[in-house]
Motif scaffolding. Structure first.
Motif, PDB file in Angstrom:
ATOM      1  N   THR A   6      47.432  42.933  39.058  1.00  0.00           N
ATOM      2  CA  THR A   6      46.757  44.515  39.149  1.00  0.00           C
ATOM      3  C   THR A   6      47.455  45.036  40.502  1.00  0.00           C
ATOM      4  O   THR A   6      47.627  44.392  41.539  1.00  0.00           O
ATOM      5  CB  THR A   6      45.275  44.260  39.321  1.00  0.00           C
ATOM      6  N   ALA A   8      45.178  46.946  42.592  1.00  0.00           N
ATOM      7  CA  ALA A   8      44.345  46.822  43.326  1.00  0.00           C
ATOM      8  C   ALA A   8      44.213  46.013  44.413  1.00  0.00           C
ATOM      9  O   ALA A   8      44.887  44.954  44.699  1.00  0.00           O
ATOM     10  CB  ALA A   8      42.837  46.629  42.534  1.00  0.00           C
ATOM     11  N   ILE A  11      37.984  44.007  45.534  1.00  0.00           N
ATOM     12  CA  ILE A  11      37.091  43.476  44.468  1.00  0.00           C
ATOM     13  C   ILE A  11      35.748  43.414  45.111  1.00  0.00           C
ATOM     14  O   ILE A  11      35.556  42.720  45.962  1.00  0.00           O
ATOM     15  CB  ILE A  11      37.485  42.209  43.406  1.00  0.00           C
ATOM     16  N   GLU A  53      37.696  48.275  44.307  1.00  0.00           N
ATOM     17  CA  GLU A  53      38.699  49.194  43.264  1.00  0.00           C
ATOM     18  C   GLU A  53      38.252  48.222  41.896  1.00  0.00           C
ATOM     19  O   GLU A  53      38.290  49.039  40.969  1.00  0.00           O
ATOM     20  CB  GLU A  53      39.995  49.137  43.753  1.00  0.00           C
ATOM     21  N   LEU A  54      38.201  47.074  42.228  1.00  0.00           N
ATOM     22  CA  LEU A  54      37.600  46.402  40.795  1.00  0.00           C
ATOM     23  C   LEU A  54      36.337  46.001  41.223  1.00  0.00           C
ATOM     24  O   LEU A  54      35.885  45.542  42.169  1.00  0.00           O
ATOM     25  CB  LEU A  54      38.649  45.282  40.736  1.00  0.00           C
ATOM     26  N   TYR A  95      33.122  44.057  33.744  1.00  0.00           N
ATOM     27  CA  TYR A  95      34.339  44.444  34.756  1.00  0.00           C
ATOM     28  C   TYR A  95      34.445  45.809  34.836  1.00  0.00           C
ATOM     29  O   TYR A  95      34.736  46.301  33.629  1.00  0.00           O
ATOM     30  CB  TYR A  95      35.497  43.459  34.241  1.00  0.00           C
ATOM     31  N   ASN A  97      37.420  48.526  36.176  1.00  0.00           N
ATOM     32  CA  ASN A  97      38.729  48.611  36.884  1.00  0.00           C
ATOM     33  C   ASN A  97      38.804  50.176  37.225  1.00  0.00           C
ATOM     34  O   ASN A  97      38.964  50.869  36.317  1.00  0.00           O
ATOM     35  CB  ASN A  97      39.919  48.083  36.157  1.00  0.00           C
ATOM     36  N   SER A 104      38.843  47.694  31.660  1.00  0.00           N
ATOM     37  CA  SER A 104      37.447  47.338  31.983  1.00  0.00           C
ATOM     38  C   SER A 104      36.981  46.672  30.780  1.00  0.00           C
ATOM     39  O   SER A 104      37.227  47.031  29.630  1.00  0.00           O
ATOM     40  CB  SER A 104      36.462  48.690  32.271  1.00  0.00           C
ATOM     41  N   SER A 145      40.087  39.530  33.380  1.00  0.00           N
ATOM     42  CA  SER A 145      39.893  40.653  34.153  1.00  0.00           C
ATOM     43  C   SER A 145      41.489  40.968  34.952  1.00  0.00           C
ATOM     44  O   SER A 145      42.003  41.894  34.477  1.00  0.00           O
ATOM     45  CB  SER A 145      39.004  40.518  35.146  1.00  0.00           C
ATOM     46  N   VAL A 146      41.730  40.444  35.691  1.00  0.00           N
ATOM     47  CA  VAL A 146      42.837  40.785  36.630  1.00  0.00           C
ATOM     48  C   VAL A 146      43.971  40.029  36.169  1.00  0.00           C
ATOM     49  O   VAL A 146      45.042  40.711  36.514  1.00  0.00           O
ATOM     50  CB  VAL A 146      42.537  40.476  38.260  1.00  0.00           C
TER      51      VAL A 146
END
Length: 149
Positions: A6, A8, A11, A53-54, A95, A97, A104, A145-146
């Motif tokens: 990611t 990002a 989190i 951001e997450l 989740y 994003n 997400s 998720s990431v």
């Protein structure tokens, strides 16, 4: 090289609440702390209190102890017993994003279990097995998720 894919930088991980009937009282806090530590160790993301951001939050929805592997006594008048017991823990997570909404997910379930012989008492091995189950669920949650797996 990190385990995340990611762009990002931050989190936020809210407390995962323990909504189980049988689980230890501190299970939600333990899971949340282990989850934060995993993200810190396996990504370049900074864990922030809120508005990352997450964003990740959820709850522990099941802590179940079930008999498995029944063993017949051979006597129809006696109860059949189990030679093993299974501890299952289930976590439901959401989740978000904020950089890519397509990544997400909402209320996704992650579950894992650990089997142990009936000779072991859950009070003696519960903490050890809960930790092992948490490690697997956290890894699966990280990947979903990431890591985009």
């Amino acid at each position: 090289m990190t385990g995340s894919s990611t762009s990002a930088k931050t989190i936020s991980i809210r407390e995962f609440y323990n909504n189980t009937d049988l689980g230890p009282a501190n299970m939600g806090q333990t899971f949340t702390n282990d989850l934060k530590n995993y993200f810190i160790q396996n990504s370049n993301l900074a864990v922030v209190v809120e508005e990352g951001e997450l964003q990740l939050d959820g709850e522990i929805t099941d802590f179940r102890i079930s008999p498995i592997a029944p063993v017949s006594t051979g006597d129809p008048t006696q109860l059949t017993t189990a030679s093993s017991t299974r501890l299952t823990i289930t976590v439901k997570a959401t989740y978000v994003n904020t950089l890519d909404e397509t990544m997400s997910f909402k209320d996704k379930t992650f579950s894992f279990y650990k089997d142990f012989p009936n000779e072991q008492n859950i009070t003696d091995v519960g903490e050890q097995y809960t930790k092992a189950i948490f490690e697997r669920i956290i890894n699966d949650l990280f990947n979903a998720s990431v890591a985009n797996w």
